[in-house]
Each structure stands twice: as C-alpha cells, then as structure tokens.
Design an enzyme around this catalytic site. Structure first.
Site, PDB file in Angstrom:
ATOM      1  CD  GLU A 169      14.014 -39.945 -11.267  1.00  0.00           C
ATOM      2  OE1 GLU A 169      15.041 -39.398 -11.718  1.00  0.00           O
ATOM      3  OE2 GLU A 169      13.256 -40.656 -11.952  1.00  0.00           O
ATOM      4  N   GLY A 172      14.437 -32.777  -7.277  1.00  0.00           N
ATOM      5  CA  GLY A 172      13.625 -31.896  -6.442  1.00  0.00           C
ATOM      6  C   GLY A 172      12.230 -31.719  -7.000  1.00  0.00           C
ATOM      7  CB  SER A 173      10.075 -28.752  -7.245  1.00  0.00           C
ATOM      8  OG  SER A 173      10.072 -28.653  -5.836  1.00  0.00           O
ATOM      9  CG  HIS A 185       4.228 -25.442  25.800  1.00  0.00           C
ATOM     10  ND1 HIS A 185       3.272 -25.090  24.875  1.00  0.00           N
ATOM     11  CD2 HIS A 185       3.745 -26.542  26.440  1.00  0.00           C
ATOM     12  CE1 HIS A 185       2.265 -25.942  24.930  1.00  0.00           C
ATOM     13  NE2 HIS A 185       2.512 -26.835  25.879  1.00  0.00           N
ATOM     14  N   GLY A 186       7.361 -21.956  26.782  1.00  0.00           N
ATOM     15  CA  GLY A 186       8.645 -21.560  27.347  1.00  0.00           C
ATOM     16  C   GLY A 186       9.651 -22.702  27.294  1.00  0.00           C
ATOM     17  N   GLY A 187      10.451 -22.840  28.325  1.00  0.00           N
ATOM     18  CA  GLY A 187      11.485 -23.876  28.364  1.00  0.00           C
ATOM     19  C   GLY A 187      10.925 -25.275  28.277  1.00  0.00           C
ATOM     20  CD  GLU A 233       1.615 -34.642  -1.821  1.00  0.00           C
ATOM     21  OE1 GLU A 233       2.134 -34.625  -2.935  1.00  0.00           O
ATOM     22  OE2 GLU A 233       1.135 -35.668  -1.321  1.00  0.00           O
ATOM     23  CD  GLU A 251      10.132 -21.421  -1.826  1.00  0.00           C
ATOM     24  OE1 GLU A 251      10.365 -20.648  -0.885  1.00  0.00           O
ATOM     25  OE2 GLU A 251       9.929 -22.653  -1.664  1.00  0.00           O
TER      26      GLU A 251
END
Length: 401
Positions: A131, A135-136, A354-356, A379, A383
């Site tokens: 909701e 949160g958790s 991959h760099g830039g 899920e 924490e």
C-alpha cells in the site's frame, strides 16, 4: 549454452524445456527487447509465444492442464527469460505466484475454476499486498473487508501491482476482523480475496479502479499500477481457501517462492551483463590491443563471472529446498539478497567496461543498468532479507546456556 550457470542433475525433460526457452529468448526476445523497452510497450507477441510454449502453466499440476514441473524448472526458465528482458519474467512471475497460492491454499472449487484457464494463459494472475504508506510493513495494511450477507465489501488503496492492467485475476490482501477477538495480532486478521476483473485501466468492475501505468525508471513494458477499491463487493466463495484470517500466511508462502524467482531474475540479468561485457572487451581496442588483454579488465571479468556462478548456485539450492517440501525461507532470503546485490555489481562492471558507450541508449547495457535496481527492492528489500536471514540463523544456532 554458456559455460557459466550450468545446473547439474537435470532430467532430459528439464534440459529440453530449458533449451526451448533459451532458443525462444535468443530469437524472439533479445532482438526486440531494447526497442520495446524504450517505447514502454507491452510485449504482446512475446507473451503470446510464451503461452504457446505452455509456460503460463509450467508449475500448474497436469490434472488442471499444466505441465506439473518443479520450482527449480520454473526458476531456471525465469533465469533464461530475464537474460533476454527482465520485464517479461515479471509478467510470468505474478501469474505464477497466484497459481501457486491457489494450488497450495485454494478450495477445490477455486482450483477447478481458475487453474485450467490459468494454465492456458486465458486467466492472467496478479497479486497485491503493498500500500502507499506501509512499504515493507505488511502487518500495517489498512485496506479492509467487511462482511455483508453472502459477500464482503472491500475498501482501500493498493500499490505496486505488477500486471495491474493486463491481469484478470488479482489476489488481494486486506484486513478482516470478522470472527477475531479484539487485540488479535494484525497478521492473524488478514484475508486474501480472489478478485476477478476485466483487463484494462479505469473502472474494471464496479467498485474497482486500476489507474494508468506508473512511469518507472526501468522495468518498463510490464504494467505497474495502483489498485483502488471503493465499495468492491466480493462473494464469500472468493476468500482464498474459504476461511478468513489466513491471508498473511498464504501471501508469505507465495512471496517465499517469489523470492526464488527474483533471485533467478537477478541471475539472468547478471549473466546477460557478463555476456555483453566479455564480448565488448574483446572488440574494443586501446593502446594497440583489445581491452580484454589488459589485466585490469581481466580482473573485472573474473569477478563478474564468479558472482554469476555463485548467485546461480544459491538460487538453485533455494529452489531445490522448496521442491523437497522443506522450509526454505533462509535459503530463499539468502539467494534473493545475494543474487540481487551481485546483479547490480555485475551490471555496473559491464557498464564500466563499455565506457562512454554504456551511457548510450544504442547499447543494451544501458537498459540493464536501469533494470537492475528493481531487484534490490522487489519481493522485499535487502534489509528485509537480512532480517529474515538473521532471525532464522538465531533459531538454528540458539545459544545453549
């Protein structure tokens, strides 16, 4: 088949299923995933292909028209699908959790009504616990169901509903104080309702509204929504299992297998990130040689591959523990925690390789870089996993003073 993330002890049937899924991913998902993701477009053709393969009924028993496969088989399929595009694995996962909850906890009438059509993908599942304000802390939910004759009236607002628009059956967790003495622990006064609805957005049945999609950083394509109940009437025979007060345990059972699924998704995304990184490292040249020949890059590739292998092994162990019928909340928590954290790290290392170019939307790693963070919170956050792991360890290693 890649050298990494192999699974020992699979049957011929399991190997054939995985080979079929991997071919489908390589041919039907990877070539179009980035384009669809950038458009935030629901992958209807991919979903139709998965229905034809029977994946919506992979763990549904054969007596209901499914394939009757194990959680391990399912998790390995999810790993392959997430390797192609994590959003597709999310479409499958919420459906699977509802089917699993029905199989484990539903009445015979509920199983007969829904499971055969779920196996075919005709009924598509979603589940709803969270909701906006909790949160958790699932025990703090405020959505409520009140008995009214032969039905219940549901009111409240739910959040982060995956497949909210495309689903036709939603397992919704609410408070229901009926028959429970005052002061009853919150988790003992919760009930799961099986809510049938039309697909789409807006008012999808009287008293039930699915607003438009939530715009997300990543994990696009799949529709993530709110769910608003305002005088929603649900027949009493749509209480999961036929008895109120069991919803919390039913949902936690579903989430437990869902955590194996999220671990599998993390493994799949990490494996794809490694594939992209090791390939690019052999194509990109600096100082007169491929960057893969530089020791710093070799060290990075070694770390990435080791993390892919370790996460896969823990995911497989958690799935096999659940399949054996044993309690697996410790293993599932560990697998989800490690796989999601390692996924983030492997994706970031591939991004750095991959760099830039990793910052360009033309390269697939850019999409993975935005998708990986969802696994850190899906899920249950890291924490929450640590709390579960810590409590279980104290049970197992209780000090004998």
């Amino acid at each position: 088949m890649s050298r990494l993330a192999r699974t020992a002890g699979l049957t011929d049937v399991q190997q054939e299923i995985l080979s079929t899924v991997r071919d489908f991913v390589d041919k039907e998902i990877i070539p179009v995933a980035t384009e669809l993701e950038h458009r935030d477009e629901y992958p209807q053709e991919i979903v139709d292909g998965l229905k034809e393969l029977g994946l919506f009924g992979l763990m549904i028993p054969e007596e209901y028209g499914g394939l009757g496969e194990s959680l391990l088989t399912y998790a390995l399929c999810v790993e392959e699908i997430a390797r192609g595009w994590m959003s597709v694995s999310g479409i499958i996962n919420t459906h699977f959790i509802v089917a699993y909850m029905l199989k484990q906890h539903g009445t015979q009438e509920q199983k007969d009504t829904f499971l055969p059509r779920m196996a075919l993908g005709e009924v598509r599942g979603a589940f709803s616990m969270s909701e906006p304000a909790l949160g958790s802390d699932v025990s703090a939910i405020t959505s409520k169901a009140v008995r009214d004759g032969d039905a219940y009236v549901l009111n409240g607002q739910k959040m982060w509903l995956t497949n909210g628009g495309t689903s036709t059956l939603v397992a919704v967790l609410t408070r229901s104080d009926e028959g429970h003495a005052e002061g009853t622990a919150p988790h003992k006064s919760m009930t799961t309702f099986l809510v049938e609805k039309e697909p789409g957005f807006g008012e999808v049945r009287p008293g039930l509204t699915i607003p438009g999609k939530i715009d997300k950083m990543g994990y696009k394509g799949v529709d993530t929504t709110e769910l608003i109940m305002d005088g929603l009437r649900i027949p009493a025979n749509r209480v999961l299992g036929g008895q109120t007060g069991r919803g919390f345990y039913q949902m936690m059972d579903g989430v437990e297998v869902g955590r194996v699924n999220v671990a599998a998704r993390g493994c799949g995304v990490a494996q794809r990130a490694f594939e992209l990184g090791v390939s690019y490292a052999q194509q990109r040249h600096t100082f007169g040689k491929p960057i893969a020949q530089h020791q710093a890059i070799q060290f990075k590739l070694a770390e990435m591959a080791t993390k892919v292998e370790a996460a896969h092994a823990m995911m497989v162990n958690a799935a096999r523990k659940k399949d054996s019928g044993e309690r697996n909340d410790l293993e599932a928590g560990m697998a989800k925690y490690l796989a999601s954290e390692y996924c983030k790290e492997v994706v970031e290392d591939a991004f750095r390789i991959h760099g830039g170019y990793g910052f360009s939307k033309e390269y697939e790693i850019e999409r993975l870089y935005r998708e990986a963070p969802m696994l850190l919170i899906g899920e249950g956050t890291a924490e929450i996993q640590k709390m579960i792991i810590g409590r279980r360890l104290l049970e197992e290693y209780r000090f004998q003073g």
